[in-house]
Scaffold this motif. Structure first.
Motif, PDB file in Angstrom:
ATOM      1  N   PRO A 140     -64.567 -18.269 -44.051  1.00  0.00           N
ATOM      2  CA  PRO A 140     -64.805 -17.108 -44.165  1.00  0.00           C
ATOM      3  C   PRO A 140     -65.111 -16.092 -43.238  1.00  0.00           C
ATOM      4  CG  PRO A 140     -66.256 -18.687 -42.753  1.00  0.00           C
ATOM      5  CD  PRO A 140     -65.144 -19.542 -43.894  1.00  0.00           C
ATOM      6  N   LYS A 141     -64.832 -15.320 -43.293  1.00  0.00           N
ATOM      7  CA  LYS A 141     -64.592 -14.020 -41.822  1.00  0.00           C
ATOM      8  C   LYS A 141     -65.439 -14.096 -40.238  1.00  0.00           C
ATOM      9  CE  LYS A 141     -63.924  -8.795 -41.068  1.00  0.00           C
ATOM     10  NZ  LYS A 141     -64.111  -7.915 -41.063  1.00  0.00           N
ATOM     11  N   GLU A 142     -66.324 -14.597 -40.844  1.00  0.00           N
ATOM     12  CA  GLU A 142     -67.651 -15.396 -39.292  1.00  0.00           C
ATOM     13  C   GLU A 142     -66.806 -16.362 -38.413  1.00  0.00           C
ATOM     14  OE1 GLU A 142     -68.697 -15.038 -42.064  1.00  0.00           O
ATOM     15  OE2 GLU A 142     -69.710 -13.118 -42.198  1.00  0.00           O
ATOM     16  N   ASN A 143     -65.647 -17.050 -39.108  1.00  0.00           N
ATOM     17  CA  ASN A 143     -65.455 -17.735 -38.616  1.00  0.00           C
ATOM     18  C   ASN A 143     -64.062 -17.551 -37.033  1.00  0.00           C
ATOM     19  OD1 ASN A 143     -66.738 -19.470 -39.862  1.00  0.00           O
ATOM     20  ND2 ASN A 143     -64.791 -20.893 -40.619  1.00  0.00           N
ATOM     21  N   PHE A 144     -63.351 -16.156 -37.617  1.00  0.00           N
ATOM     22  CA  PHE A 144     -61.770 -15.767 -37.362  1.00  0.00           C
ATOM     23  C   PHE A 144     -63.082 -14.848 -35.178  1.00  0.00           C
ATOM     24  CE2 PHE A 144     -60.590 -17.032 -41.487  1.00  0.00           C
ATOM     25  CZ  PHE A 144     -59.813 -17.352 -40.849  1.00  0.00           C
ATOM     26  N   GLY A 145     -63.844 -15.536 -34.713  1.00  0.00           N
ATOM     27  CA  GLY A 145     -64.283 -14.768 -33.556  1.00  0.00           C
ATOM     28  C   GLY A 145     -63.333 -14.239 -32.736  1.00  0.00           C
ATOM     29  N   ARG A 146     -62.480 -14.817 -32.557  1.00  0.00           N
ATOM     30  CA  ARG A 146     -61.302 -14.826 -31.578  1.00  0.00           C
ATOM     31  C   ARG A 146     -60.073 -13.656 -32.625  1.00  0.00           C
ATOM     32  NH1 ARG A 146     -60.759 -19.711 -27.228  1.00  0.00           N
ATOM     33  NH2 ARG A 146     -62.545 -20.286 -27.102  1.00  0.00           N
ATOM     34  N   TRP A 147     -59.749 -13.399 -33.682  1.00  0.00           N
ATOM     35  CA  TRP A 147     -58.959 -13.091 -33.800  1.00  0.00           C
ATOM     36  C   TRP A 147     -59.259 -11.518 -33.643  1.00  0.00           C
ATOM     37  CZ3 TRP A 147     -54.913 -15.031 -37.906  1.00  0.00           C
ATOM     38  CH2 TRP A 147     -55.033 -16.303 -37.630  1.00  0.00           C
ATOM     39  N   PHE A 148     -58.684 -10.728 -34.539  1.00  0.00           N
ATOM     40  CA  PHE A 148     -58.894  -9.455 -34.033  1.00  0.00           C
ATOM     41  C   PHE A 148     -58.645  -8.872 -35.641  1.00  0.00           C
ATOM     42  CE2 PHE A 148     -57.433  -5.168 -34.847  1.00  0.00           C
ATOM     43  CZ  PHE A 148     -58.208  -4.151 -34.809  1.00  0.00           C
ATOM     44  N   ILE A 149     -60.355  -8.524 -36.512  1.00  0.00           N
ATOM     45  CA  ILE A 149     -59.769  -8.448 -38.134  1.00  0.00           C
ATOM     46  C   ILE A 149     -60.468  -7.367 -37.909  1.00  0.00           C
ATOM     47  CG2 ILE A 149     -60.367  -9.520 -39.949  1.00  0.00           C
ATOM     48  CD1 ILE A 149     -59.510 -11.604 -38.908  1.00  0.00           C
ATOM     49  N   PRO A 150     -59.861  -6.238 -38.916  1.00  0.00           N
ATOM     50  CA  PRO A 150     -59.453  -4.887 -39.329  1.00  0.00           C
ATOM     51  C   PRO A 150     -60.567  -4.639 -40.468  1.00  0.00           C
ATOM     52  CG  PRO A 150     -57.107  -4.865 -39.271  1.00  0.00           C
ATOM     53  CD  PRO A 150     -58.327  -6.088 -39.473  1.00  0.00           C
ATOM     54  N   ASP A 151     -61.503  -3.490 -40.099  1.00  0.00           N
ATOM     55  CA  ASP A 151     -62.393  -3.575 -40.919  1.00  0.00           C
ATOM     56  C   ASP A 151     -62.240  -3.284 -42.610  1.00  0.00           C
ATOM     57  OD1 ASP A 151     -64.773  -4.034 -39.212  1.00  0.00           O
ATOM     58  OD2 ASP A 151     -64.935  -2.126 -38.422  1.00  0.00           O
ATOM     59  N   ASN A 152     -60.897  -2.469 -41.856  1.00  0.00           N
ATOM     60  CA  ASN A 152     -60.230  -1.943 -43.484  1.00  0.00           C
ATOM     61  C   ASN A 152     -59.423  -2.847 -43.698  1.00  0.00           C
ATOM     62  OD1 ASN A 152     -58.656  -1.500 -41.123  1.00  0.00           O
ATOM     63  ND2 ASN A 152     -57.429   0.592 -42.580  1.00  0.00           N
ATOM     64  N   LEU A 153     -59.240  -3.809 -44.047  1.00  0.00           N
ATOM     65  CA  LEU A 153     -58.201  -4.825 -44.276  1.00  0.00           C
ATOM     66  C   LEU A 153     -57.717  -4.909 -45.521  1.00  0.00           C
ATOM     67  CD1 LEU A 153     -56.132  -6.461 -43.277  1.00  0.00           C
ATOM     68  CD2 LEU A 153     -57.924  -8.246 -42.841  1.00  0.00           C
ATOM     69  N   VAL A 154     -57.152  -5.095 -46.430  1.00  0.00           N
ATOM     70  CA  VAL A 154     -57.303  -5.061 -47.814  1.00  0.00           C
ATOM     71  C   VAL A 154     -56.644  -6.552 -48.038  1.00  0.00           C
ATOM     72  CG1 VAL A 154     -56.009  -4.300 -49.857  1.00  0.00           C
ATOM     73  CG2 VAL A 154     -56.508  -2.587 -48.009  1.00  0.00           C
ATOM     74  N   ASP A 155     -55.216  -7.223 -47.676  1.00  0.00           N
ATOM     75  CA  ASP A 155     -54.421  -8.399 -48.220  1.00  0.00           C
ATOM     76  C   ASP A 155     -55.379  -9.098 -46.283  1.00  0.00           C
ATOM     77  OD1 ASP A 155     -53.701 -10.569 -48.768  1.00  0.00           O
ATOM     78  OD2 ASP A 155     -51.458  -9.557 -48.958  1.00  0.00           O
ATOM     79  N   PHE A 156     -56.644 -10.147 -46.569  1.00  0.00           N
ATOM     80  CA  PHE A 156     -57.232 -10.042 -45.898  1.00  0.00           C
ATOM     81  C   PHE A 156     -56.688 -11.800 -45.982  1.00  0.00           C
ATOM     82  CE2 PHE A 156     -59.823 -13.987 -44.731  1.00  0.00           C
ATOM     83  CZ  PHE A 156     -60.168 -13.771 -43.500  1.00  0.00           C
TER      84      PHE A 156
END
Length: 201
Positions: A140-156
């Motif tokens: 889950p996205k919540e597991n990547f707290g130290r990563w920068f994950i763009p809000d508009n990411l299409v291909d996660f």
């Protein structure tokens, strides 16, 4: 006596210049490695650059995505800027382990040791890509707290896989350096054995 000191000084000076040449070449090779590496990862996940790396390296200040007319040129700049400096510590260490009275042998050992380091780094990066696709991308996205994950990411999935490859590649340089040192030591051992055989003969 004075002539002997002059000859010794000249040899040490030549050895030092050879060492500097190794470090400079190492920076260039590391930068080229970064370019090739990032061209590959851009192919896998363009969003990793257009929504993250281009901002990180200051090619754009704001916006949700950077669209360049020739994005691969900027990808090459990112790759070079991200890796050239790693040539300094790696080539310095390998250069010191490769110190030899014969300048050509010194360069040959250090550069081949550098190539060994880069190969191990790349293979480690490929493992990171595999782990990213098969395991991390399913978290889950919540597991990547130290990563920068763009809000508009299409291909996660591809974004995470490429991020994992980048992280593992840096770790691979550390592992690869030990491999490079081992290779240089092995080459020096072979040369010593040959010298002993020649003396014995």
């Amino acid at each position: 006596m004075r002539t002997k000191h002059y000859v010794d000084y000249r040899k040490e000076n030549e050895k030092f210049l050879t060492f500097l040449r190794i470090v400079a070449t190492g920076c260039l090779v590391a930068g080229l490695y970064g370019i090739i590496h990032d061209q590959l990862t851009y192919t896998i996940s363009p969003e990793y650059y257009t929504k993250f790396k281009f901002y990180q390296f200051g090619f754009a200040d704001e916006g949700s995505e950077v669209i360049f007319e020739n994005p691969r040129l900027y990808v090459s700049l990112v790759g070079f800027l991200a890796t050239w400096w790693m040539g300094i510590p790696v080539a310095t260490i390998l250069g010191l382990f490769s110190l030899h009275s014969d300048r050509s042998k010194m360069i040959d050992m250090a550069m081949k040791g550098f190539i060994v380091t880069m190969i191990i780094a790349f293979v480690t990066g490929l493992y990171g890509l595999y782990e990213g696709y098969t395991y991390l991308a399913h978290q889950p996205k919540e597991n990547f707290g130290r990563w920068f994950i763009p809000d508009n990411l299409v291909d996660f999935k591809s974004f995470i896989a490429v991020g994992s490859m980048h992280n593992h590649s840096y770790l691979g340089v550390f592992f690869g350096l030990f491999g490079g040192i081992a290779y240089v030591g092995w080459q020096k051992g072979i040369m010593k054995m040959k010298q002993r055989k020649e003396v014995g003969a």
